[in-house]
Scaffold this active site. Structure first.
Site, PDB file in Angstrom:
ATOM      1  N   VAL A  12       0.809  -1.220   0.000  1.00  0.00           N
ATOM      2  CA  VAL A  12       0.000   0.000   0.000  1.00  0.00           C
ATOM      3  C   VAL A  12       0.841   1.269   0.000  1.00  0.00           C
ATOM      4  O   VAL A  12       0.313   2.367   0.063  1.00  0.00           O
ATOM      5  CB  VAL A  12      -0.976   0.028   1.198  1.00  0.00           C
ATOM      6  CG1 VAL A  12      -1.986  -1.085   1.090  1.00  0.00           C
ATOM      7  CG2 VAL A  12      -0.244  -0.022   2.517  1.00  0.00           C
ATOM      8  N   LEU A  14       3.159   4.264   1.345  1.00  0.00           N
ATOM      9  CA  LEU A  14       3.093   5.012   2.607  1.00  0.00           C
ATOM     10  C   LEU A  14       1.759   5.735   2.685  1.00  0.00           C
ATOM     11  O   LEU A  14       1.683   6.963   2.645  1.00  0.00           O
ATOM     12  CB  LEU A  14       4.246   6.011   2.713  1.00  0.00           C
ATOM     13  CG  LEU A  14       5.593   5.457   3.114  1.00  0.00           C
ATOM     14  CD1 LEU A  14       6.619   6.577   3.209  1.00  0.00           C
ATOM     15  CD2 LEU A  14       5.517   4.719   4.443  1.00  0.00           C
ATOM     16  N   HIS A  15       0.694   4.974   2.768  1.00  0.00           N
ATOM     17  CA  HIS A  15      -0.643   5.541   2.861  1.00  0.00           C
ATOM     18  C   HIS A  15      -1.280   5.099   4.165  1.00  0.00           C
ATOM     19  O   HIS A  15      -1.011   4.006   4.665  1.00  0.00           O
ATOM     20  CB  HIS A  15      -1.502   5.084   1.677  1.00  0.00           C
ATOM     21  CG  HIS A  15      -0.978   5.590   0.371  1.00  0.00           C
ATOM     22  ND1 HIS A  15      -1.183   6.877  -0.056  1.00  0.00           N
ATOM     23  CD2 HIS A  15      -0.205   5.011  -0.571  1.00  0.00           C
ATOM     24  CE1 HIS A  15      -0.591   7.055  -1.217  1.00  0.00           C
ATOM     25  NE2 HIS A  15       0.023   5.930  -1.546  1.00  0.00           N
ATOM     26  N   ALA A  16      -2.128   5.944   4.723  1.00  0.00           N
ATOM     27  CA  ALA A  16      -2.915   5.680   5.920  1.00  0.00           C
ATOM     28  C   ALA A  16      -2.082   5.113   7.073  1.00  0.00           C
ATOM     29  O   ALA A  16      -1.268   5.804   7.637  1.00  0.00           O
ATOM     30  CB  ALA A  16      -4.105   4.811   5.584  1.00  0.00           C
ATOM     31  N   PRO A  18       0.495   2.810   7.399  1.00  0.00           N
ATOM     32  CA  PRO A  18       1.965   2.868   7.349  1.00  0.00           C
ATOM     33  C   PRO A  18       2.495   4.300   7.476  1.00  0.00           C
ATOM     34  O   PRO A  18       3.525   4.524   8.109  1.00  0.00           O
ATOM     35  CB  PRO A  18       2.316   2.275   5.987  1.00  0.00           C
ATOM     36  CG  PRO A  18       1.137   1.465   5.603  1.00  0.00           C
ATOM     37  CD  PRO A  18      -0.043   2.145   6.214  1.00  0.00           C
TER      38      PRO A  18
END
Length: 82
Positions: A12, A14-16, A18
């Site tokens: 994913v 570096l979204h939400a 992480p």
């Protein structure tokens, strides 16, 4: 200041979640911590909005700058967590 180039292996990017973990780890450090996507302009790794604005996805390369190798290890591990 130490620098590390990391290819993001997280599915994913570096979204939400992480990104929140990444910023949390950076925020604990004293001094400046920056992250850039590829050869782009660095932003504060202590700001969730700044990190999310980079739109880092799986396979992208990021450049992390921090005061210690230990912090670089921790941030690289977060960027590569599955």
């Amino acid at each position: 200041m130490a620098e590390r180039r990391v290819k993001v292996e997280s599915e994913v990017g570096l979204h939400a979640r992480p990104a929140a973990l990444f910023v949390g780890a950076a925020a604990k450090a004293g001094g400046d911590v920056t992250v850039a996507k590829g050869d782009g302009s660095p932003v504060s790794a202590k700001s969730i909005l700044a990190v999310m604005s980079l739109d880092v996805r799986h396979g992208d390369e990021i450049v992390i700058n921090a005061e210690s190798e230990e912090l670089l290890d921790e941030l690289a591990a977060i960027a590569n967590a599955g």
